[in-house]
Enzyme design. Structure first.
Site, PDB file in Angstrom:
ATOM      1  N   LYS A  49       0.819  -1.214   0.000  1.00 18.43           N
ATOM      2  CA  LYS A  49       0.000   0.000   0.000  1.00 18.43           C
ATOM      3  C   LYS A  49       0.854   1.266   0.000  1.00 18.43           C
ATOM      4  CE  LYS A  49      -3.261  -3.013   0.567  1.00 18.43           C
ATOM      5  NZ  LYS A  49      -3.913  -3.616  -0.608  1.00 18.43           N
ATOM      6  N   TYR A 263     -12.263 -14.735   3.153  1.00 19.68           N
ATOM      7  CA  TYR A 263     -11.213 -13.754   3.434  1.00 19.68           C
ATOM      8  C   TYR A 263     -10.703 -13.885   4.872  1.00 19.68           C
ATOM      9  CZ  TYR A 263      -8.962  -9.266   4.285  1.00 19.68           C
ATOM     10  OH  TYR A 263      -8.061  -8.297   4.632  1.00 19.68           O
ATOM     11  N   TYR A 289      -2.734 -12.557   3.070  1.00 19.91           N
ATOM     12  CA  TYR A 289      -2.454 -12.235   1.671  1.00 19.91           C
ATOM     13  C   TYR A 289      -1.310 -13.074   1.089  1.00 19.91           C
ATOM     14  CZ  TYR A 289      -5.426  -8.186   2.509  1.00 19.91           C
ATOM     15  OH  TYR A 289      -6.484  -7.373   2.819  1.00 19.91           O
TER      16      TYR A 289
END
Length: 335
Positions: A49, A263, A289
């Site tokens: 990010k 998730y 992730y």
């Protein structure tokens, strides 16, 4: 190209390294595997990010914002890094967090949640897992505007056409490193969730007329939904920079088989992948992730997706703080 590609803040000095994973490649008996260490990007504890925020925060400052507002899960890497960028720039930051889909919200949780408080988030609002995060952010923004402040909203994952520019730049960085090392990469494998990393990489490789193929390993949605999401964001990113390349639908590839129950819900394949990379290369992945993305890469290798001569680059998108919230997955079982 439009000048927006050059309008950014800079939070990392120089390119992140690419390392060859020779021991992992040998154990798997498949292609030549390398890793792009975007877990070493600047801002608190690093992660992908940061590249997106270089462009998003530049846009916020250009608009005169004094407060960043963003959203994510209770262990969101994106929220951690947005808050860190706000601290770096002397801005305030407010967070909207969605409660876990399984289990209860723990206000005393460690990992990224601890860092939200340590870094000094001005406000943290927790909404139900199925709540509307955008509406919650807009409500916070309205309150700030009424108080005479100037909020800037950043979507989940920093994934819009501005944030995706960070991974257009990363694709160019990869191409330069490939040229310097005389190692062109046939495939780049990355986790794909909010879609900005994958869309940006594809746009960047198209802009460079590179033949590298990007494979996204889904961490949440089914294949059709994720590919549609990435394709739509890819089109917006291309339009943002004036990219004239023809974009074929098959340029977006997403693998859904490694998501598991949902998730942030652990899988056996993820646990194996995290342990294998730690024990062969001494590199930490995360359970949400990169662990699932590496499980996907390992699965594709075992299925024969790549030839032994292929060069595959795994993008490490960060997230290691989440490891310390899931110790029960990796510690020896008692009894």
């Amino acid at each position: 190209m439009k000048p927006i590609r050059y309008e950014r803040r800079k939070y990392t000095q120089g390119p992140t390294p690419i390392e060859r994973l020779e021991r992992l490649s040998q154990v798997l008996g498949g292609p030549h595997i390398s890793i792009k260490r975007d877990d070493l990007l600047g801002l608190t504890a690093g992660g992908n990010k940061t590249r997106k925020l270089e462009y998003l925060v530049a846009d916020a400052i250009r608009q005169g914002a004094d407060t960043l507002i963003t959203c994510g899960a209770v262990q969101s890497n994106h929220c951690r890094l947005t808050l860190a960028a706000a601290v770096r720039e002397g801005l305030r930051c407010q967070l909207v967090l969605s409660a876990p889909e399984t289990g209860d919200y723990n206000p005393q949780a460690g990992g990224n949640h601890l860092l939200f408080h340590l870094l000094g988030a001005e406000q943290i609002e927790v909404i139900p897992a199925d709540g509307d995060m955008l509406a919650a952010m807009e409500k916070l923004a309205d309150s700030l505007r009424e108080a005479g402040r100037k909020p800037y909203l950043i979507p989940v994952g920093g994934s819009n056409e501005i944030g995706s520019l960070g991974y257009m730049a990363c694709a160019e960085e990869i191409e330069q490193q490939a040229w310097e090392s005389c190692t062109p990469f046939d495939y780049v494998v990355t986790a794909t969730g909010s879609g900005g990393t994958q869309a940006g990489l594809i746009a960047g490789f198209l802009a460079r007329q590179s033949s590298a193929k990007v494979i996204g390993i889904n961490v949440s949605r089914d294949r059709a939904s994720q590919e549609a999401k990435v394709q739509e964001l890819l089109a917006r990113t291309a339009a943002e920079v004036g990219l004239q390349a023809t974009i074929h639908a098959d340029v977006v590839q997403c693998e859904e088989r490694f998501v598991g129950p949902g998730y942030a819900i652990p899988t056996e394949e993820m646990v194996e992948a995290v342990q294998l990379v730690a024990r062969t290369e001494g590199i930490l992945l995360d359970p949400v992730y990169t662990g699932k993305a590496m499980a996907g890469l390992i699965g594709l290798i075992r299925e024969g997706r790549f030839s032994q001569d292929d060069h595959v680059l795994f993008l490490h998108t960060g997230g290691a703080p989440a490891l310390y919230t899931a110790s029960e997955l990796f510690l020896p079982k008692q009894g």
